[in-house]
Design an enzyme around this catalytic site. Sequence first.
Site, short mmCIF file in Angstrom:
data_model
loop_
_atom_site.label_atom_id
_atom_site.label_comp_id
_atom_site.label_asym_id
_atom_site.label_seq_id
_atom_site.Cartn_x
_atom_site.Cartn_y
_atom_site.Cartn_z
N HIS A 86 0.81 -1.23 0.00
CA HIS A 86 0.00 0.00 0.00
C HIS A 86 0.85 1.29 0.00
CE1 HIS A 86 -3.42 -2.56 1.13
NE2 HIS A 86 -2.71 -3.03 2.11
O1 RIB Z 1 -5.07 -0.33 4.98
C1 RIB Z 1 -3.69 -0.29 4.68
C2 RIB Z 1 -3.02 0.78 5.47
O2 RIB Z 1 -3.17 0.49 6.86
C3 RIB Z 1 -1.49 0.83 5.23
O3 RIB Z 1 -1.04 2.14 5.42
C4 RIB Z 1 -0.95 -0.06 6.31
O4 RIB Z 1 0.38 0.30 6.68
C5 RIB Z 1 -1.89 0.27 7.45
O5 RIB Z 1 -1.44 1.48 8.08
#
Ligand code: RIB
Length: 311
Positions: A241
Amino acid sequence: MTRKIIIDTDPGQDDAVAILLALGSPELEVLGITCVAGNVPLALTSKNARIVCELAGRRDVKVFAGCDRPLLRPLVTAEYVHGKTGLDGIPLPEPTMALQDQHAVDFIIETLRSEAPGTVTLCPLGPLTNIATAFRRAPEIISKVEQIVLMGGAYFEVGNTTPAAEFNIYVDPQAAEIVFKCGAPVVVVPLDATHKALTTRPRIEAFRALGTPVGAAVASWTDFFERFDMAKYGSEGAPLHDPCVIAWLLRPDLFEGRFINVEIETHSELTMGMTVADWWRVTKREPNALFLRDVDADGFYTLLTERLARL
Ligand code: RIB
Ligand code: CA
């Protein structure tokens, strides 16, 4: 001309890769790394950020501890994804670099007050508590922000923490509402985009093949991090992500999205933290965010691997 950024983060393996991508990219000047409670409690996120900086040989980077809980709701963490330490995957030495004494929120305020208007980009990778607290305490800094490029939210991809909400927004919906309504230019990197940037065996082996401590760490983190999503979604890999935020700064052409209205659910428990994205423009609500939906995954991993090779 380098681009000045503040990375606000809750490391987390994917945050860690995002920090490394930023430190391996000469186009970016990381003014500071501000840590927030999220994937794991603040004591661990602020420790993990320093572990990552030392892994990159960058003890010079300023790391700040920020808010240890959301504005209103109790803290929800994600050890089930990231492990007990928040950076499970490979044993790394305890950090020896110190945290800055200044609170992260004061650093954000002071930096935006002192830098020229429109020259600092905020890159939140976790719950938006630090950013919202800075904006509430010093509203005049909002107009000085160049852009807020954040990982969070979901629309077509729906939630990963509840059926309606993505983790970063779910943990602190009140903070997200402040940020999405603040008026500064917002770019949202939601699950709709990040779920198209999945790890695969060859992509992870390319990290390991770098033959460096950074390559070994990133390969081990992704090996660890992906197991949860693969079991949940039955996919062949997991979404990286947070590095998508940094990749957008470097190569926005790798992404596609729309400038639309996005608002945050803060009342209903059923849909708390949902990013209500008016993708089809069915309302008259003012557009307030570039909401990304697609990414060139091969281009993203090529960029990421090439930059990690520089560390
Ligand atoms: O949903 C994904 C996000 O939530 C990413 O930033 C992961 O690191 C968590 O913080
Ligand atoms: Ca994160």
